[in-house]
Enzyme design. Structure first.
Site, short mmCIF file in Angstrom:
data_model
loop_
_atom_site.label_atom_id
_atom_site.label_comp_id
_atom_site.label_asym_id
_atom_site.label_seq_id
_atom_site.Cartn_x
_atom_site.Cartn_y
_atom_site.Cartn_z
N CYS A 194 0.87 -1.18 0.00
CA CYS A 194 0.00 0.00 0.00
C CYS A 194 0.91 1.23 0.00
CB CYS A 194 -0.94 0.00 1.21
SG CYS A 194 -1.84 -1.56 1.45
N ALA A 195 1.48 1.56 -1.14
CA ALA A 195 2.65 2.44 -1.19
C ALA A 195 2.34 3.93 -1.19
CB ALA A 195 3.48 2.11 -2.43
N PRO B 173 1.39 7.66 -0.37
CA PRO B 173 1.90 8.58 -1.40
C PRO B 173 3.34 8.37 -1.81
CG PRO B 173 1.91 9.66 0.73
CD PRO B 173 1.29 8.32 0.96
N LYS C 72 7.56 6.19 2.08
CA LYS C 72 8.21 4.97 2.55
C LYS C 72 8.85 4.22 1.38
CE LYS C 72 4.97 4.23 6.39
NZ LYS C 72 3.99 5.27 5.97
N ASP D 149 -0.35 0.24 -5.27
CA ASP D 149 -1.46 0.89 -4.59
C ASP D 149 -2.74 0.60 -5.36
OD1 ASP D 149 -1.65 3.00 -2.22
OD2 ASP D 149 -3.22 3.47 -3.67
N ASP E 139 -5.32 -4.26 -6.27
CA ASP E 139 -5.87 -4.42 -4.93
C ASP E 139 -4.90 -5.27 -4.11
OD1 ASP E 139 -7.26 -4.98 -2.62
OD2 ASP E 139 -9.10 -5.61 -3.62
N ASP F 88 1.78 -1.37 5.05
CA ASP F 88 1.33 -0.18 5.78
C ASP F 88 -0.13 0.04 5.39
OD1 ASP F 88 1.78 2.12 7.47
OD2 ASP F 88 1.68 3.32 5.66
N CYS G 231 -1.12 3.81 11.31
CA CYS G 231 -0.99 5.08 12.05
C CYS G 231 -2.20 5.22 12.97
CB CYS G 231 -0.86 6.26 11.09
SG CYS G 231 -2.14 6.36 9.83
#
Length: 771
Positions: free
Chosen positions: A186-187, A189, A192, A217, A244, A273, A326
């Site tokens: 899930c890269a 923006p 990371k 993403d 996905d 992430d 987060c």
């Protein structure tokens, strides 16, 4: 007459409406001036149910709740990171400390001393910094304003990355080596992902690592936004894809390069992430205070488990996966981890990774927690839920039994609290795969190509089925989390592949050694025989090739074996741009700046060694004569024909400044040279050579003023060449300059041709592989 009266009445009505609009606008502006800062500064940053929920979970140490809550109500400090994969990182650190930090110790705003930037203690090699400065201080003080401009310019050139401090933790815990195959599930923006690329290129002796980074993403638009973030790193070992993450396909791989032996890629390192409710970001998203309730996390719990499960399936035995959010919420953190550990039956384990970042202050994961409804009612067990909540709250959200917990080691999870080191909130769990998952059939070296193809087809069918089921389940769930009754059955229709969203990409095609343009290009640049021309890529099936891009061998293998399996968005670095010139009849391609970090030593026939003084002349003057350079550089230039060149500076001794390599592309004309480099990169290189931005701009302004004054005199040519000078040399210089300008204007990059005085600062537009 009637028409005139009608027009007058209409005009008067319009005037009245206009006056009314102006009055309303003035009232709105007055109201905004009185309340404009309320949203950011005077916003009520409290939520009683938030306090009740997290005080009841017990992960905030005793006696620290007030500090925890108070820190959450304060704005987040600005953080940035010096990119550590380049030899220039040490020079950049010295510039920041010497030219900026020493001058920012006594800065005052409204009579109060503003704290200068401080390094983040736990980040390696002093490469990460943070500054707790208000926008007012940033704008009202000269030194902070200059520092802000410096950060913006260096961010554009890829030497600095703006990234939240806690966001830097997961890539560090992955322990990436240059040979690792890395997946960022899930890269977007992309901050990371950029850090992952830096870590992959940590060994500068290995210009093109054997490993690679796949940045994925699910959001097509966010993938294109991520391109700019990733392209700054200039890596041929990175690919951006759109899929996905919960049903991410296995990559088919060609082991022998001839299509005889096929296998599935398994990744050495995976970063998951996952999407989350984000209450760890309350410091930078104060809107969440008003909206927050404990049930927001419950709707994402299922997706988080799917992504983690798929990540562990794609992970190689012995590999490492970092799961992060987060969020403080146990339903998104420990509950997801505990369920997956239970499901894997000992095939994966949690690693105690706290010792890998010893100066980072954390609290351990919790072993027990409670679930709360939207109204604030506590529930200890799933069986205690009322029937109207069983569709919203799953049994997997509750803690494991004491017997199950003893083997899970949930205390090895890491939770970062904001008040400990002035950061945001974050949760991290580090998994290591010890053996194959119980529900997967392992592939071996003896697996035949037919078996692999059949497995690929079966997985593709399963992916389509999962995608349809996911869409149907979403459609059947209403806004109040209650399922609707399914409609009456309809006749079955042949299944269709899900329609891909977003832009239709041009194909990614690879060149062969027998391509008509390759022999002349190879000869002109004297490329070695082992140069992998089959890793040069182009995008247009018809017509002439405008640009060539370079990718690593691993990225090429993925593209060739998986063209129909997922959507490729972007990959590689630009190698050549078509730029025909009458001066260079043998080669229509010039070298692109993007590839030089990895490949500059390959262009042996056009590689020019320069001294510091030569670099400053080439970077600050439009078309300096070859004769104005050092004897060594002038000799090399005079021995080659006109065309694209690579200028290369390397310190000759330990006292030379800068103590790092500097490489940039340029053009050798008949009697002069010029650089082909963007404004931000030009300013960065000159800064390394000890020239400040103010000095550069002042010199450019002086040169412009002198030329303007000389052009007004009849005895002097606008180029600064006396009328009685050698006409042939003058004509050659003018012709050379004209060809250089024409050549530059024909490029896709539209790179800067000179340093201006700051009035028209242009940005290099990198011709990325994406459409």
């Amino acid at each position: 007459m009637g028409r005139s009266k009608h027009r007058n009445r209409k005009r008067n009505a319009n005037n009245d409406n206009s006056a009314e609009r102006q009055q309303k606008k003035a009232q709105w502006q007055e109201k905004r001036q009185g309340q404009g800062q309320k949203h950011y500064e005077d916003l009520r940053r409290e939520n009683k149910i938030f306090d009740k929920y997290y005080q009841g979970q017990g992960f905030v140490p005793e006696g620290e709740w007030d500090d925890f809550h108070k820190t959450l109500t304060n704005a987040l400090p600005v953080t940035f990171r010096i990119n550590g994969n380049r030899s220039q990182a040490k020079e950049m650190l010295e510039i920041i400390q010497g030219q900026y930090l020493q001058k920012m110790t006594e800065v005052k705003v409204d009579g109060e001393v503003v704290q200068p930037p401080k390094r983040i203690d736990w980040y390696p090699d002093q490469l990460a910094w943070h500054m707790d400065v208000s926008r007012k201080a940033m704008r009202s003080t000269v030194m902070y304003s200059k520092f802000h401009q410096f950060l913006v310019a260096e961010t554009e050139s890829g030497n600095i990355s703006r990234q939240e401090a806690v966001s830097m933790i997961p890539p560090l815990l992955l322990d990436i080596k240059p040979h690792h195959k890395v997946l960022d599930m899930c890269a977007a923006p992309g901050s990371k992902t950029a850090q992952l690329i830096e870590l992959l290129h940590a060994d500068e002796k290995q210009r093109v690592p054997d490993g690679f980074v796949i940045a994925n993403d699910a959001d097509n638009k966010r993938c294109y936004l991520m391109v700019h973030q990733v392209k700054r790193l200039l890596s041929p070992c990175c690919m951006i894809v759109n899929h996905d993450a919960s049903i991410f396909p296995k990559f088919r791989s060609n082991r022998d390069g001839e299509g005889q032996k096929m296998e599935f890629y398994q990744f050495d390192r995976i970063l998951a992430d996952v999407p989350c409710s984000g209450d760890g970001t309350l410091r930078k998203n104060p809107d969440l205070w008003k909206k927050w309730n404990p049930t927001h996390a419950y709707s994402l719990h299922g997706l988080q488990m799917k992504i983690l499960k798929r990540g562990l399936e794609l992970l190689a035995v012995g590999g490492r996966l970092v799961y992060s959010t987060c969020s403080f919420h146990p339903a998104e953190d420990e509950a997801v981890v505990a369920h997956m550990l239970k499901k894997c039956q000992g095939s994966v384990e949690l690693i105690d990774a706290k010792s890998e970042i010893p100066e980072l202050k954390t609290v351990p994961g919790i072993k027990t927690w409670r679930i709360m409804s939207k109204e604030g009612t506590w529930y200890e067990k799933y069986e205690d839920l009322p029937s109207n909540l069983t569709n919203q709250i799953r049994d997997t959200m509750f803690p494991p039994t004491p017997e199950e917990e003893t083997t899970m080691n949930l205390e090895r999870c890491i939770r970062v609290l904001p008040h400990h080191q002035n950061t945001g909130g974050f949760f991290i769990a580090v998994f290591q795969k010890t053996t194959n998952l119980p529900w997967l059939k392992p592939t071996t070296d003896e697996t035949s190509e037919a078996e692999v193809v059949k497995m690929v087809e079966n997985e593709a069918d399963k992916t389509e089925s999962d995608s349809q089921i996911s869409a149907e389940s979403t459609a059947l769930t209403s806004g109040d989390d209650k399922k609707r009754k399914p409609e009456s059955p309809k006749p079955s229709k042949p299944s269709k592949k899900p329609r891909l969203q977003g832009y239709k990409e041009d194909p990614f095609l690879f060149m062969s050694a027998d391509d008509p343009m390759w022999p002349s290009t190879k000869k002109f640049y004297e490329l070695p025989d082992d140069f992998p021309c089959d890793q040069a890529m182009y995008r247009s099936e018809e017509g002439s090739k405008r640009s060539l891009y370079f990718v690593s061998a691993g990225i090429k293998n993925i593209v060739e074996c998986n063209r129909e399996r997922l959507r490729f968005i972007n990959m590689g670095v630009k190698l050549f741009s078509r730029s025909p010139s009458p001066l260079v009849p043998d080669c229509d391609f010039r070298v692109a700046q993007e590839c030089l970090t990895s490949l500059h030593m390959k262009f042996t026939g056009r590689h020019i060694d320069i001294a510091k003084e030569d670099a400053c002349i080439i970077l600050t003057e439009e078309n300096p004569f070859i004769s104005s350079l050092s004897d060594k550089s002038a000799k090399q230039l005079n021995e080659i024909c006109p065309g694209s060149v690579v200028f290369y500076y390397k310190p000759e001794d330990s006292n030379a400044k800068p103590q790092c390599e500097v490489v940039f592309c340029g053009w050798r004309g008949k009697v002069s040279v010029r650089s082909f480099i963007g404004d931000h990169d030009r300013q960065h290189n000159l800064m390394l050579f000890g020239m400040s931005l103010e000095e550069i701009k002042a010199k450019a302004a002086t040169l412009k003023a002198e030329r303007k004054a000389l052009a007004a005199k009849s005895v002097v040519d606008p180029l600064g060449i006396p009328m009685d000078s050698d006409k042939e040399e003058k004509q050659e210089f003018q012709s050379d300059e004209k060809l250089g300008n024409k050549n530059e204007q024909s490029t896709d990059n539209k790179e800067s041709t000179q340093i201006d005085n700051g009035d028209n600062e242009s940005k290099e537009q990198s011709d990325s592989v994406d459409k």
